[in-house]
Design a protein around this motif. Sequence first.
Motif, PDB file in Angstrom:
ATOM      1  N   LEU A   6       0.854  -1.187   0.000  1.00  0.00           N
ATOM      2  CA  LEU A   6       0.000   0.000   0.000  1.00  0.00           C
ATOM      3  C   LEU A   6       0.889   1.236   0.000  1.00  0.00           C
ATOM      4  O   LEU A   6       1.977   1.227   0.588  1.00  0.00           O
ATOM      5  CB  LEU A   6      -0.919   0.031   1.236  1.00  0.00           C
ATOM      6  CG  LEU A   6      -1.969  -1.066   1.361  1.00  0.00           C
ATOM      7  CD1 LEU A   6      -2.874  -0.798   2.567  1.00  0.00           C
ATOM      8  CD2 LEU A   6      -2.803  -1.205   0.107  1.00  0.00           C
ATOM      9  N   ASP A   7       0.456   2.266  -0.669  1.00  0.00           N
ATOM     10  CA  ASP A   7       1.233   3.493  -0.743  1.00  0.00           C
ATOM     11  C   ASP A   7       0.452   4.659  -0.158  1.00  0.00           C
ATOM     12  O   ASP A   7      -0.621   5.013  -0.655  1.00  0.00           O
ATOM     13  CB  ASP A   7       1.599   3.816  -2.199  1.00  0.00           C
ATOM     14  CG  ASP A   7       2.622   2.840  -2.756  1.00  0.00           C
ATOM     15  OD1 ASP A   7       3.571   2.503  -2.018  1.00  0.00           O
ATOM     16  OD2 ASP A   7       2.481   2.408  -3.913  1.00  0.00           O
ATOM     17  N   ALA A   8       1.013   5.241   0.904  1.00  0.00           N
ATOM     18  CA  ALA A   8       0.444   6.463   1.477  1.00  0.00           C
ATOM     19  C   ALA A   8       0.994   7.649   0.709  1.00  0.00           C
ATOM     20  O   ALA A   8       2.192   7.736   0.467  1.00  0.00           O
ATOM     21  CB  ALA A   8       0.836   6.575   2.949  1.00  0.00           C
ATOM     22  N   SER A   9       0.111   8.548   0.302  1.00  0.00           N
ATOM     23  CA  SER A   9       0.535   9.703  -0.483  1.00  0.00           C
ATOM     24  C   SER A   9      -0.210  10.952  -0.034  1.00  0.00           C
ATOM     25  O   SER A   9      -1.214  10.872   0.670  1.00  0.00           O
ATOM     26  CB  SER A   9       0.262   9.473  -1.977  1.00  0.00           C
ATOM     27  OG  SER A   9       0.916   8.322  -2.447  1.00  0.00           O
ATOM     28  N   CYS A  10       0.294  12.078  -0.495  1.00  0.00           N
ATOM     29  CA  CYS A  10      -0.265  13.364  -0.104  1.00  0.00           C
ATOM     30  C   CYS A  10      -0.135  14.309  -1.289  1.00  0.00           C
ATOM     31  O   CYS A  10       0.869  14.293  -2.004  1.00  0.00           O
ATOM     32  CB  CYS A  10       0.541  13.833   1.097  1.00  0.00           C
ATOM     33  SG  CYS A  10       0.371  15.519   1.531  1.00  0.00           S
ATOM     34  N   ALA A  11      -1.160  15.105  -1.538  1.00  0.00           N
ATOM     35  CA  ALA A  11      -1.138  16.088  -2.622  1.00  0.00           C
ATOM     36  C   ALA A  11      -1.521  17.452  -2.059  1.00  0.00           C
ATOM     37  O   ALA A  11      -2.416  17.556  -1.221  1.00  0.00           O
ATOM     38  CB  ALA A  11      -2.102  15.686  -3.729  1.00  0.00           C
ATOM     39  N   VAL A  12      -0.835  18.481  -2.521  1.00  0.00           N
ATOM     40  CA  VAL A  12      -1.060  19.843  -2.037  1.00  0.00           C
ATOM     41  C   VAL A  12      -1.657  20.685  -3.163  1.00  0.00           C
ATOM     42  O   VAL A  12      -1.204  20.603  -4.320  1.00  0.00           O
ATOM     43  CB  VAL A  12       0.264  20.483  -1.552  1.00  0.00           C
ATOM     44  CG1 VAL A  12       0.012  21.861  -0.948  1.00  0.00           C
ATOM     45  CG2 VAL A  12       0.962  19.574  -0.542  1.00  0.00           C
ATOM     46  N   TYR A  13      -2.657  21.494  -2.817  1.00  0.00           N
ATOM     47  CA  TYR A  13      -3.339  22.341  -3.804  1.00  0.00           C
ATOM     48  C   TYR A  13      -3.403  23.765  -3.266  1.00  0.00           C
ATOM     49  O   TYR A  13      -3.457  23.984  -2.057  1.00  0.00           O
ATOM     50  CB  TYR A  13      -4.769  21.840  -4.051  1.00  0.00           C
ATOM     51  CG  TYR A  13      -4.862  20.381  -4.437  1.00  0.00           C
ATOM     52  CD1 TYR A  13      -4.938  19.989  -5.763  1.00  0.00           C
ATOM     53  CD2 TYR A  13      -4.889  19.395  -3.456  1.00  0.00           C
ATOM     54  CE1 TYR A  13      -5.033  18.647  -6.120  1.00  0.00           C
ATOM     55  CE2 TYR A  13      -4.979  18.054  -3.797  1.00  0.00           C
ATOM     56  CZ  TYR A  13      -5.053  17.685  -5.130  1.00  0.00           C
ATOM     57  OH  TYR A  13      -5.134  16.345  -5.458  1.00  0.00           O
ATOM     58  N   ASP A  14      -3.453  24.723  -4.195  1.00  0.00           N
ATOM     59  CA  ASP A  14      -3.564  26.112  -3.766  1.00  0.00           C
ATOM     60  C   ASP A  14      -5.032  26.526  -3.632  1.00  0.00           C
ATOM     61  O   ASP A  14      -5.947  25.699  -3.763  1.00  0.00           O
ATOM     62  CB  ASP A  14      -2.794  27.054  -4.715  1.00  0.00           C
ATOM     63  CG  ASP A  14      -3.379  27.096  -6.127  1.00  0.00           C
ATOM     64  OD1 ASP A  14      -4.531  26.649  -6.338  1.00  0.00           O
ATOM     65  OD2 ASP A  14      -2.673  27.595  -7.037  1.00  0.00           O
ATOM     66  N   GLU A  15      -5.243  27.817  -3.373  1.00  0.00           N
ATOM     67  CA  GLU A  15      -6.596  28.322  -3.127  1.00  0.00           C
ATOM     68  C   GLU A  15      -7.528  28.095  -4.318  1.00  0.00           C
ATOM     69  O   GLU A  15      -8.727  27.881  -4.156  1.00  0.00           O
ATOM     70  CB  GLU A  15      -6.514  29.820  -2.799  1.00  0.00           C
ATOM     71  CG  GLU A  15      -7.798  30.403  -2.257  1.00  0.00           C
ATOM     72  CD  GLU A  15      -7.616  31.858  -1.832  1.00  0.00           C
ATOM     73  OE1 GLU A  15      -8.564  32.394  -1.240  1.00  0.00           O
ATOM     74  OE2 GLU A  15      -6.547  32.437  -2.095  1.00  0.00           O
ATOM     75  N   ASP A  58       8.661  22.510   0.039  1.00  0.00           N
ATOM     76  CA  ASP A  58       8.880  23.424   1.174  1.00  0.00           C
ATOM     77  C   ASP A  58       9.392  22.701   2.417  1.00  0.00           C
ATOM     78  O   ASP A  58       9.582  23.313   3.459  1.00  0.00           O
ATOM     79  CB  ASP A  58       7.589  24.196   1.499  1.00  0.00           C
ATOM     80  CG  ASP A  58       6.404  23.264   1.765  1.00  0.00           C
ATOM     81  OD1 ASP A  58       6.622  22.066   2.045  1.00  0.00           O
ATOM     82  OD2 ASP A  58       5.248  23.745   1.673  1.00  0.00           O
ATOM     83  N   ARG A  59       9.603  21.380   2.302  1.00  0.00           N
ATOM     84  CA  ARG A  59      10.109  20.524   3.398  1.00  0.00           C
ATOM     85  C   ARG A  59       9.140  20.434   4.582  1.00  0.00           C
ATOM     86  O   ARG A  59       9.511  20.007   5.671  1.00  0.00           O
ATOM     87  CB  ARG A  59      11.485  21.000   3.902  1.00  0.00           C
ATOM     88  CG  ARG A  59      12.587  20.948   2.841  1.00  0.00           C
ATOM     89  CD  ARG A  59      12.877  19.497   2.478  1.00  0.00           C
ATOM     90  NE  ARG A  59      14.025  19.327   1.614  1.00  0.00           N
ATOM     91  CZ  ARG A  59      13.975  19.194   0.295  1.00  0.00           C
ATOM     92  NH1 ARG A  59      12.806  19.259  -0.330  1.00  0.00           N
ATOM     93  NH2 ARG A  59      15.062  18.989  -0.410  1.00  0.00           N
ATOM     94  N   ALA A  79       2.942  29.322   1.895  1.00  0.00           N
ATOM     95  CA  ALA A  79       1.773  30.198   2.084  1.00  0.00           C
ATOM     96  C   ALA A  79       0.702  29.946   1.031  1.00  0.00           C
ATOM     97  O   ALA A  79      -0.484  30.201   1.261  1.00  0.00           O
ATOM     98  CB  ALA A  79       2.211  31.655   2.050  1.00  0.00           C
ATOM     99  N   SER A  80       1.111  29.417  -0.118  1.00  0.00           N
ATOM    100  CA  SER A  80       0.144  29.168  -1.195  1.00  0.00           C
ATOM    101  C   SER A  80      -0.659  27.884  -0.986  1.00  0.00           C
ATOM    102  O   SER A  80      -1.649  27.647  -1.673  1.00  0.00           O
ATOM    103  CB  SER A  80       0.862  29.117  -2.547  1.00  0.00           C
ATOM    104  OG  SER A  80       1.843  28.108  -2.539  1.00  0.00           O
ATOM    105  N   ALA A  81      -0.245  27.046  -0.027  1.00  0.00           N
ATOM    106  CA  ALA A  81      -0.960  25.788   0.232  1.00  0.00           C
ATOM    107  C   ALA A  81      -2.284  26.061   0.928  1.00  0.00           C
ATOM    108  O   ALA A  81      -2.330  26.728   1.957  1.00  0.00           O
ATOM    109  CB  ALA A  81      -0.098  24.863   1.086  1.00  0.00           C
ATOM    110  N   ASN A  82      -3.365  25.550   0.345  1.00  0.00           N
ATOM    111  CA  ASN A  82      -4.686  25.753   0.936  1.00  0.00           C
ATOM    112  C   ASN A  82      -5.383  24.427   1.262  1.00  0.00           C
ATOM    113  O   ASN A  82      -6.260  24.378   2.116  1.00  0.00           O
ATOM    114  CB  ASN A  82      -5.564  26.562  -0.016  1.00  0.00           C
ATOM    115  CG  ASN A  82      -6.512  27.478   0.720  1.00  0.00           C
ATOM    116  OD1 ASN A  82      -6.096  28.501   1.239  1.00  0.00           O
ATOM    117  ND2 ASN A  82      -7.784  27.098   0.790  1.00  0.00           N
TER     118      ASN A  82
END
Length: 202
Positions: free
Chosen positions: A48-57, A74-75, A108-111
């Motif tokens: 199984l693969d745990a993943s994460c995705a970041v999106y802006d506003e 951004d670490r 700061a752009s991560a929403n």
Amino acid sequence: MAINLEKGQRINLEKSNGSKLQNICVGINWGAIEKKGLFGTKKEAVDLDASCAVYDEKKNHIDSVNFKQLKSNDRAIIHSGDDLTGDLNGDDGLDNEVITLDFSKLSASANYVAFYVNSFRGQDFKDIPFASIRIYEGTPTKVNEEFARYDIANDATFSGKVSMILGVFYKRNDEWKFNAIGVATSDKKLEQTIVTIQQNHL
């Protein structure tokens, strides 16, 4: 006291003393599949693969963390590394993969920060003997306070599926909250799940 997550549930990121969480871990624990044969039971490794995705506003995808990329640009988000087998000798109670998130370091752009799970070899969720996801304060090796848990192995709606969206952290008035989604998808690849989240769950 940890909340057993229910779909659509929204939770505030507060510790039991009322202060806001700054560092969270999302951990996944799962077991290998047992297959009975002529000469007894054998174990089939599960990846199984745990993943994460970041999106802006504006819901644009701006960053990802997964087994291919273990740190966000951004670490602020760090992946513990790829587990290719699951627990081969029964549930050891420890997470096989952990993603840590430090809200104070997020761009700061991560929403929106969405977490999801894919079965890399296409093994059906219903065949995995146990699989749970938990969100807690602490580090990959030390749990300070667990505040949400999701049991995916015993949810009938995951039968026949190989990926699921756990939930989305989202920013409102400079405060981070969590929306438990818990929806299985038909996506076969990480890239497809990123788009599914973007279109349906932000």
